[in-house]
Design a protein around this motif. Structure first.
Motif, PDB file in Angstrom:
ATOM      1  N   VAL A 179       2.951 -10.995   3.647  1.00 46.64           N
ATOM      2  CA  VAL A 179       2.533 -10.772   5.237  1.00 46.64           C
ATOM      3  C   VAL A 179       1.140 -10.543   5.481  1.00 46.64           C
ATOM      4  N   VAL A 180       0.785  -9.467   4.391  1.00 52.25           N
ATOM      5  CA  VAL A 180      -0.510  -9.002   4.814  1.00 52.25           C
ATOM      6  C   VAL A 180      -1.777  -9.419   4.039  1.00 52.25           C
ATOM      7  N   LEU A 181      -1.527 -10.024   2.698  1.00 46.48           N
ATOM      8  CA  LEU A 181      -2.647 -10.200   1.842  1.00 46.48           C
ATOM      9  C   LEU A 181      -2.908 -11.622   1.659  1.00 46.48           C
ATOM     10  N   ARG A 182      -1.819 -12.592   1.930  1.00 43.48           N
ATOM     11  CA  ARG A 182      -2.210 -14.016   1.801  1.00 43.48           C
ATOM     12  C   ARG A 182      -3.189 -14.594   2.748  1.00 43.48           C
ATOM     13  N   ILE A 183      -3.355 -13.831   3.826  1.00 39.60           N
ATOM     14  CA  ILE A 183      -4.314 -14.453   4.910  1.00 39.60           C
ATOM     15  C   ILE A 183      -5.749 -14.104   4.414  1.00 39.60           C
ATOM     16  N   PHE A 184      -5.987 -13.382   3.380  1.00 38.94           N
ATOM     17  CA  PHE A 184      -7.268 -13.121   2.578  1.00 38.94           C
ATOM     18  C   PHE A 184      -7.685 -13.984   1.603  1.00 38.94           C
ATOM     19  N   GLY A 185      -6.706 -14.902   1.512  1.00 42.75           N
ATOM     20  CA  GLY A 185      -7.045 -15.920   0.356  1.00 42.75           C
ATOM     21  C   GLY A 185      -7.036 -15.583  -1.090  1.00 42.75           C
ATOM     22  N   PRO A 186      -7.823 -16.084  -2.097  1.00 44.81           N
ATOM     23  CA  PRO A 186      -7.841 -15.700  -3.423  1.00 44.81           C
ATOM     24  C   PRO A 186      -8.099 -14.123  -3.506  1.00 44.81           C
ATOM     25  N   VAL A 187      -8.828 -13.647  -2.673  1.00 46.72           N
ATOM     26  CA  VAL A 187      -8.986 -11.856  -2.945  1.00 46.72           C
ATOM     27  C   VAL A 187      -7.665 -11.308  -2.539  1.00 46.72           C
ATOM     28  N   GLY A 188      -6.951 -11.735  -1.400  1.00 41.24           N
ATOM     29  CA  GLY A 188      -5.727 -11.004  -1.143  1.00 41.24           C
ATOM     30  C   GLY A 188      -4.789 -11.058  -2.326  1.00 41.24           C
ATOM     31  N   ARG A 189      -4.749 -12.475  -3.066  1.00 41.54           N
ATOM     32  CA  ARG A 189      -3.790 -12.734  -4.189  1.00 41.54           C
ATOM     33  C   ARG A 189      -4.225 -12.057  -5.440  1.00 41.54           C
ATOM     34  N   MET A 190      -5.493 -11.699  -5.561  1.00 44.16           N
ATOM     35  CA  MET A 190      -5.844 -10.907  -6.748  1.00 44.16           C
ATOM     36  C   MET A 190      -5.495  -9.367  -6.474  1.00 44.16           C
ATOM     37  N   ALA A 191      -5.429  -8.978  -5.202  1.00 43.11           N
ATOM     38  CA  ALA A 191      -5.246  -7.518  -5.057  1.00 43.11           C
ATOM     39  C   ALA A 191      -3.961  -7.535  -5.185  1.00 43.11           C
ATOM     40  N   GLU A 192      -3.143  -8.220  -4.771  1.00 46.90           N
ATOM     41  CA  GLU A 192      -1.347  -8.301  -4.984  1.00 46.90           C
ATOM     42  C   GLU A 192      -1.283  -8.317  -6.426  1.00 46.90           C
ATOM     43  N   ARG A 193      -1.682  -8.950  -7.304  1.00 43.46           N
ATOM     44  CA  ARG A 193      -1.388  -9.179  -8.662  1.00 43.46           C
ATOM     45  C   ARG A 193      -1.942  -7.827  -9.440  1.00 43.46           C
ATOM     46  N   ASN A 194      -3.077  -7.077  -8.949  1.00 40.08           N
ATOM     47  CA  ASN A 194      -3.424  -5.847  -9.371  1.00 40.08           C
ATOM     48  C   ASN A 194      -2.420  -4.776  -8.977  1.00 40.08           C
ATOM     49  N   ALA A 195      -1.889  -4.803  -7.795  1.00 44.88           N
ATOM     50  CA  ALA A 195      -0.609  -3.956  -7.390  1.00 44.88           C
ATOM     51  C   ALA A 195       0.504  -4.168  -8.391  1.00 44.88           C
ATOM     52  N   LEU A 196       0.656  -5.307  -8.697  1.00 43.64           N
ATOM     53  CA  LEU A 196       2.000  -5.649  -9.459  1.00 43.64           C
ATOM     54  C   LEU A 196       1.756  -5.348 -10.948  1.00 43.64           C
ATOM     55  N   ARG A 197       0.752  -5.256 -11.399  1.00 45.86           N
ATOM     56  CA  ARG A 197       0.134  -5.517 -12.886  1.00 45.86           C
ATOM     57  C   ARG A 197       1.009  -4.179 -13.598  1.00 45.86           C
ATOM     58  N   ASN A 198       0.988  -3.029 -12.983  1.00 43.61           N
ATOM     59  CA  ASN A 198       1.584  -1.947 -13.658  1.00 43.61           C
ATOM     60  C   ASN A 198       2.749  -1.263 -12.553  1.00 43.61           C
ATOM     61  N   PRO A 199       3.922  -1.808 -12.351  1.00 44.34           N
ATOM     62  CA  PRO A 199       4.980  -1.299 -11.559  1.00 44.34           C
ATOM     63  C   PRO A 199       5.221   0.157 -11.670  1.00 44.34           C
ATOM     64  N   ARG A 200       5.033   0.660 -12.847  1.00 41.81           N
ATOM     65  CA  ARG A 200       5.378   2.029 -12.762  1.00 41.81           C
ATOM     66  C   ARG A 200       4.246   2.815 -12.072  1.00 41.81           C
ATOM     67  N   ARG A 201       3.030   2.432 -12.349  1.00 38.72           N
ATOM     68  CA  ARG A 201       1.943   3.463 -11.544  1.00 38.72           C
ATOM     69  C   ARG A 201       2.126   2.960 -10.111  1.00 38.72           C
ATOM     70  N   THR A 202       2.392   1.787  -9.736  1.00 39.13           N
ATOM     71  CA  THR A 202       2.430   1.552  -8.292  1.00 39.13           C
ATOM     72  C   THR A 202       3.478   2.352  -7.690  1.00 39.13           C
ATOM     73  N   GLY A 203       4.444   2.284  -8.496  1.00 31.99           N
ATOM     74  CA  GLY A 203       5.725   3.252  -7.791  1.00 31.99           C
ATOM     75  C   GLY A 203       5.716   4.648  -7.734  1.00 31.99           C
ATOM     76  N   ALA A 204       4.841   5.288  -8.925  1.00 29.95           N
ATOM     77  CA  ALA A 204       4.664   6.491  -8.737  1.00 29.95           C
ATOM     78  C   ALA A 204       3.461   6.834  -7.391  1.00 29.95           C
ATOM     79  N   THR A 205       2.693   6.093  -7.562  1.00 34.07           N
ATOM     80  CA  THR A 205       1.766   6.155  -6.340  1.00 34.07           C
ATOM     81  C   THR A 205       2.345   6.245  -5.008  1.00 34.07           C
ATOM     82  N   GLY A 206       3.085   5.202  -4.959  1.00 34.81           N
ATOM     83  CA  GLY A 206       3.941   4.940  -3.559  1.00 34.81           C
ATOM     84  C   GLY A 206       4.995   6.011  -3.190  1.00 34.81           C
ATOM     85  N   ALA A 207       5.500   6.630  -4.018  1.00 35.22           N
ATOM     86  CA  ALA A 207       6.319   7.582  -4.120  1.00 35.22           C
ATOM     87  C   ALA A 207       5.955   8.877  -3.663  1.00 35.22           C
TER      88      ALA A 207
END
Length: 859
Positions: free
Chosen positions: A473-501
Motif C-alpha cells: 500500500v505504502v512502498l510500492r508507489i516508490f518503485g525499486p527504492v520502495g521494494r528495497m526498503a520493504e526487503r530491508n524491513a523484512l530481512r530481520n523480522p526479530r529486529r523489526t518486531g522488537a522495534t515495532g513493539a
C-alpha cells in the motif's frame, strides 16, 4: 581484568551507538527520580507549613472536619459560642488563647464580578486576621483590616489579579455578599500552598461568614513554657467538656498532611506507572542495541573464542558493557530527575502553588533507587543478547560474517507468543462477559498483560505479513527504492518486531484510553438525552451551596415553566430486616424532579416517592435489605427527628446520573428537620416554557449576574463541560505517555543507525552500481516509516481491543455506548508515519555521506 578491558574498549568504540540506549535509560530513571524528588519536596513544604501554622492546641466545633474545611449543610462554617474562649483561657497551662473565624465555602470577586479563586483547585479562604496567621504572613503594603469596609489579601493573589490598595472586593457566602476595599497586602513568609486568602477583622468575619457575632470557628491556644501539647490538650478538654473538638499541633498537622498525601500518592504512583512504561519500552531498545552489536561483532567474538575465551567470558564481556551503559545512563538520569522535579515545581508555580527550591528534598534512597533500577533493567535487557553471544562457536563465526538466527528458538517464541495472545484474548472475552465490574476488571488486567506479552513475542511472525501488506500500500508507489526498503524491513523480522513493539506499547495505551474516554462521553451524553427532562442546571463549580436569595432570583425569572430545588440530607436508615445503615443520604427534591430526571424504576412509580411520608430506594439497597414497594424504612435525619417513610418506588441501578440515590420530597424532609437545620440546595433545575428556551437562558444568566459563584448551563453546555473534563484528563495522560513514545522513537533511530552500519558494504555496492544519495536516503526513510506503521498498526489494534473490553465493564455501571474515536486513531496512525520519517533523518543523512570505496572495502 582482561574481560573488563575488552568491555571498556568495545563500549567506547561504539559510544555513539550506546548513546541512544543511554538516553532511554536516562529518561526512564529521570522520570522515576523526578517523581520521587518532587513528591518528597511537596511533603517537606507542607510539613513546614503545617508545623508553623498549627497552634499548640486548636479547639473547633464538633462538626468541623479534621482539616478545618466547612462541612455544614447550610453553607456556613460550624461554630461554637464565644464563651468557649473564656473557658479555654481558664485551663491550666494556657499562656494565651485567641478566637478566630474562617470559611472555605466562599467566593471572592473583584469590582467587575471576576472570580478571584485559584483555578488550580486550591481553596479560597476568608477569615479573621489573628496572631496565628501573623506567624506566616507579613504585611508588606497597607495595614491590617479594621472595620467593616476593609479587607486584606495575600500578595500572590494580588499579583495574579492585579489588585492594589483601595480596590473593591466582594465576599460572597451563604449569608450574602459583603463589600470592602483592600486595606493591606500580606506576603507569605513560608511557601504559599496556592490558596487565595483574604482577611477581615474578627467582628466583620463573624457577620460576613456566619451572619452573627459572638461565635468562633476555632480557638488557637498557646501553651505555657514547660507544658506539653498533650498535657495542654488534656487540660483544655477537661475545662470545656466533650462538646468540642480538641487537637494538638501534631494532630492538626497530621490531618492536613494526610489530606495532601492522598492527592500526592495518586499523582506519585500514576507518574511512576508511566515511568515503568518508559522502562518497558526502553528494554526493547537495549535488547535491539545489544543484539545488533553482537551480530556485527560475530567474527570478533569468534576470534576471541578461537584464542581461548570461554563462553562465560564472552557473556561477562557483553554484560559488563551493559553495566557501563546502565551506570552511565542512571547517574545522568538521577541528575536529570532533579531537573525534572524543579521543572514540576515551576509548573506548579504557574498554577498558583509556589514551591521554593530551598525546600528541594533529595533523600538518599532516591538516587540509590534510580541507579539500582536503571542498572538492573539494563543488565536484564542485555542478558539474552549476551547469552546469544556466549553460544557463538569459533568455527561458525569464522565462516560467517553474521550470527545466523536460531530457527528453532524463533519457532518456540512464535508458539509461545500465539499461546499467550490466545490466552490474553480469552481473558478479555471473560472480562467482556462478566456480570460484575469487579470480577471483570481482574480478567481485563490479566488479558491486557497476556495479550501485550503475546504480541511482543509474536511480533517477528507478524512482521512478515504486516510489513508486506503495508509495503504493497505504502512502498510500492516508490518503485525499486520502495521494494528495497520493504526487503530491508523484512530481512530481520526479530529486529523489526522488537522495534515495532517499542512503539506499539505507547500507542496501544493511547488507543485504549481514547476509546474509553470517548465511550464515557458518548454514554453520559446519551444518558443526558434520555434521562434529563429539564433545560437548565444551576450549580456552583466550586461546590458552594445555593442560597435562598439565588433560588428566589431563579424563580422570579420570566419564561420558565417550573423550577426544582434539590437538597442532600444525611440520615441513618433502619430497614425492615432490623439493620441500621449509618452515613446514608436522602436526596430531597420538589415533586417536579420526577419530570426533570426520568429515572427508570424496577418497581413502583417514582412520582409517588414525592408523596407525604414517602421515599424511594435503589435496586441494590432494596435487594440487600429485603425491601419491597410498601415497606417502611425508619429514617433518622441528622439534626432532625426520626420518620417512618413508606417505600413507593425502587429505582434501577442501570443508570449513570444519580446512581444509587434515594429520593423524598423537600416537604417530607421539612416535616422532620427544623428550618434552621435544613441544608441549602446543591442544585437547582429550571425548565423553560415551550419555544422560550433561548429567552429563558438569557434571562437566567441576567438574573444570576449578582451571583457569580453559580453557573447556568443548558444541556449543550453540560455535555461540553463533561467532554472538557475528560479531555483534560486524557491530555495529561497523553503527555505522560509521550515519554514512552520518545523512547520508542529513539529505538527506531538506534535500530536504523546500527542497521546502516551493518549494511555498510551493501550500501557501498548499491551506490557503486548507480543508487544516488537521494535514493539511498529515501530508502532508509521508507524503511523507518514502514517499521513505525507496523508498530502503530499493532498498537492501535491492540489498544482498541482493550478499550472495547473496558467499555463492556463500564456498561455494567450504566455507560452503555461504545464509541471508537476514528479521527484520533487515524491521526495517530498518520502521525506514526511522520515519527518514522523524523527518526530516519540522522541515519539516512549518515548513510548518504558514506565514502563509496571505503564502504565497499568494509569487512
Amino acid at each position: 581484568m582482561t574481560v573488563l578491558k575488552t568491555s571498556m574498549r568495545n563500549f567506547f568504540a561504539h559510544k555513539g551507538r550506546m548513546a541512544l540506549s543511554a538516553v532511554a535509560v536516562l529518561l526512564s530513571v529521570a522520570f522515576v527520580c523526578g517523581t520521587l524528588v518532587f513528591t518528597d519536596t511537596m511533603n517537606t513544604t507542607f510539613d513546614k507549613l503545617f508545623a508553623v501554622t498549627s497552634s499548640d492546641v486548636t479547639v473547633s466545633a464538633k462538626g468541623a472536619s479534621d482539616t478545618g474545611e466547612t462541612t455544614s449543610g447550610n453553607g456556613k462554617p460550624p461554630v461554637m459560642p464565644a464563651s468557649v474562649l473564656g473557658e479555654v483561657r481558664k485551663a491550666q497551662g494556657v499562656k494565651s488563647a485567641e478566637g478566630t473565624v474562617f470559611s472555605t465555602s466562599v467566593t471572592v470577586v473583584d469590582a467587575d464580578k471576576n472570580n478571584l479563586s485559584p483555578k488550580s483547585g486550591a481553596p479560597t479562604i476568608v477569615g479573621s486576621w489573628n496572631g496565628n496567621d501573623a506567624r506566616t504572613m507579613k504585611i508588606t503594603s497597607g495595614a491590617a483590616p479594621e472595620g467593616t469596609d476593609q479587607i486584606m489579601v495575600d500578595a500572590d493573589t494580588a499579583d495574579k489579579h492585579h489588585l492594589k490598595l483601595g480596590d473593591d472586593i466582594g465576599v460572597i457566602s451563604a449569608v450574602g455578599t459583603h463589600s470592602a476595599k483592600i486595606s493591606g497586602i500580606a506576603t507569605f513568609t513560608v511557601t504559599n500552598p496556592g490558596a487565595a486568602i483574604f482577611y477581615l477583622d474578627t467582628r466583620t468575619a463573624q457577620e460576613a461568614l456566619v451572619g452573627k457575632t459572638g461565635v468562633y470557628t476555632n480557638v488557637n491556644v498557646t501553651a505555657d513554657s514547660g507544658v506539653s501539647d498533650a498535657q495542654l490538650k488534656k487540660n483544655v478538654a477537661a475545662g470545656i467538656g466533650g462538646a468540642y473538638k480538641v487537637q494538638t499541633a501534631k494532630e492538626t498537622a497530621d490531618a492536613n498532611q494526610k489530606d495532601v498525601e492522598s492527592f500526592l500518592s495518586v499523582m506519585k504512583y500514576a507518574m511512576l506507572g508511566f515511568a515503568g512504561i518508559a522502562f518497558l519500552v526502553g528494554i526493547f531498545l537495549i535488547i535491539n542495541t545489544f543484539s545488533m552489536l553482537v551480530a556485527q561483532r560475530t567474527r570478533e567474538i569468534g576470534l576471541m573464542r578461537a584464542i581461548g575465551s570461554s563462553r562465560r567470558q564472552v557473556n561477562r564481556s557483553v554484560l559488563t558493557e551493559a553495566l557501563l551503559l546502565g551506570v552511565t545512563g542512571s547517574v545522568l538520569g538521577v541528575g536529570a530527575g532533579v531537573g525534572i522535579a524543579v521543572g514540576l515545581m515551576k509548573l506548579m508555580g504557574s498554577m498558583g502553588m509556589h514551591l521554593s527550591t530551598s525546600d528541594l528534598t533529595v533523600a538518599w534512597t532516591t538516587p540509590v533507587a534510580g541507579v539500582v533500577l536503571g542498572v538492573v533493567v539494563t543488565i536484564l535487557s542485555a542478558y539474552l543478547p549476551a547469552r546469544r553471544a556466549g553460544k557463538i562457536s569459533p568455527m561458525a563465526a569464522l565462516r560467517d560474517a553474521g550470527a545466523p538466527a536460531d530457527a528453532r528458538a524463533g519457532r518456540i517464541r512464535a508458539l509461545i507468543g500465539l499461546l499467550l495472545t490466545g490466552a490474553g484474548g480469552y481473558c478479555l472475552y471473560l472480562a467482556a462477559a462478566a456480570d460484575k465490574a469487579t470480577d471483570g476488571s481482574l480478567w481485563l488486567g490479566l488479558g491486557v498483560v497476556l495479550s501485550l506479552i503475546g504480541f511482543v513475542a509474536v511480533g517477528p511472525l507478524l512482521a512478515g505479513g504486516v510489513v508486506r501488506a503495508l509495503g504493497a500500500v505504502v512502498l510500492r508507489i516508490f518503485g525499486p527504492v520502495g521494494r528495497m526498503a520493504e526487503r530491508n524491513a523484512l530481512r530481520n523480522p526479530r529486529r523489526t518486531g522488537a522495534t515495532g513493539a517499542a512503539l506499539m506499547i505507547g500507542l496501544a495505551l493511547v488507543a485504549c484510553l481514547s476509546v474509553v474516554g470517548s465511550s464515557m462521553v458518548a454514554s453520559a451524553t446519551d444518558q443526558l438525552d434520555k434521562s434529563v427532562g429539564t433545560d437548565f442546571i444551576i450549580q456552583s463549580d466550586s461546590g458552594q451551596l445555593i442560597t435562598p436569595q439565588a433560588v428566589k432570583a431563579v424563580k422570579s425569572t420570566p419564561d420558565l415553566e417550573r423550577v426544582t430545588e434539590y437538597k442532600v440530607l444525611d440520615a441513618a436508615l433502619t430497614t425492615p430486616d432490623g439493620r441500621t445503615s449509618k452515613n446514608e443520604t436522602i436526596n430531597a427534591a420538589d415533586p417536579t424532579y420526577a419530570q426533570d430526571l426520568r429515572t427508570e424504576t424496577v418497581a413502583g412509580d417514582l412520582a409517588d416517592a414525592y408523596r407525604p411520608d414517602s421515599m424511594s430506594v435503589f435496586e441494590g439497597f432494596a435487594k440487600k435489605h429485603g425491601i419491597k414497594v410498601g415497606s417502611t424504612v425508619k429514617v433518622d435525619f441528622k439534626d432532625g427527628r426520626t420518620a417512618d417513610l413508606t417505600v413507593r418506588a425502587i429505582t434501577s441501578d442501570d443508570v449513570v446520573i444519580d446512581k444509587g440515590a434515594m429520593y423524598a420530597s423537600i416537604t417530607t424532609a421539612a416535616k422532620y428537620v427544623p428550618a434552621d437545620s435544613m441544608p441549602l440546595d446543591v442544585l437547582v433545575f429550571a425548565t423553560a416554557k415551550d419555544g422560550q428556551e433561548t429567552a429563558a437562558y438569557k434571562s437566567l444568566k441576567s438574573a444570576l449576574h449578582d451571583y457569580p459563584q453559580y453557573t447556568v448551563r443548558d444541556q449543550t453546555d453540560y455535555k461540553q463541560a463533561l467532554k472538557d473534563q475528560i479531555g483534560q484528563l486524557l491530555n495529561m495522560i497523553y503527555g505522560l505517555l509521550a515519554l514512552a513514545i520518545i523512547v520508542a522513537v529513539l529505538g527506531v533511530v538506534n535500530t536504523l543507525a546500527l542497521s546502516v552500519v551493518e549494511r555498510t558494504r551493501e550500501i557501498g555496492l548499491m551506490r557503486a552500481i548507480g543508487l544516488s544519495r537521494r535514493q539511498l536516503r529515501r530508502m532508509i526513510r521508507l524503511e523507518s516509516v514502514v517499521i513505525a506503521l507496523f508498530g502503530a498498526l499493532l498498537g492501535l489494534g491492540l489498544g482498541m481491543g482493550w478499550g472495547a473490553t473496558a467499555q463492556k465493564l463500564l456498561a455494567l455501571e450504566g455507560l452503555q455506548v461504545l464509541e471508537i474515536p476514528w479521527g484520533t486513531i487515524i491521526a495517530v496512525f498518520i502521525g506514526s508515519a511522520f515519527v518514522g520519517l523524523v527518526a530516519a533523518l540522522i541515519p539516512a543523512f549518515r548513510a548518504g555521506r558514506m565514502n563509496v570505496l571505503n564502504a565497499i572495502a568494509t569487512e
